[in-house]
Write a protein that holds these residues in place. Structure first.
Motif: not given
Length: 137
Positions: A71-90
């Motif tokens: 019943n719901g929908h949303d869109e969130i906009i943000g930005f990347g960054h060179e310090n983002l490691k993207l490694t968290h397992p959970t």
């Protein structure tokens, strides 16, 4: 580039946090977890391709997170960054601030948990499924 995740809500979803929202592989959350909106997600940042991670690790990349439930929908906009490691397992966290850590997907997001579509949050409080689409521009 697009990456899709399936997650679901939990009876303790409150969606009151003022600067973040989070989805997690954890199946249970406590009543004070006011930023967590989805549990039991079927994929993590470790499933991102190297090309996907490289594009997120660029401050010029615009990141759209599209949340959809029955019943719901949303869109969130943000930005990347060179310090983002993207490694968290959970955990995957979207932030309105510019803070980065291994759980952060995007910074400078235009919405936090408390700003999300009330119909979406009602579905999540009732433990309905949510589709998460991460789209890089």
């Amino acid at each position: 580039m697009i990456f899709e995740i399936t997650t679901k809500g939990h009876k303790n979803v409150s969606s009151n946090h003022k600067s973040t929202f989070e989805i997690t592989t954890d199946r249970e959350i406590g009543p004070t977890a006011d930023c967590i909106i989805g549990v039991g997600m079927d994929k993590t940042m470790n499933d991102f391709s190297n090309d996907f991670k490289d594009k997120i690790a660029n401050s010029n990349t615009e990141i759209h997170v599209i949340l959809s439930s029955e019943n719901g929908h949303d869109e969130i906009i943000g930005f990347g960054h060179e310090n983002l490691k993207l490694t968290h397992p959970t955990d995957i966290v979207c932030r309105t601030s510019d803070y980065t850590c291994d759980r952060t997907l995007m910074i400078k997001a235009n919405k936090a948990a408390r700003d999300l579509d009330p119909n979406l949050i009602d579905d999540l409080k009732n433990e309905k499924e949510m589709k998460v689409v991460i789209k890089l521009i």
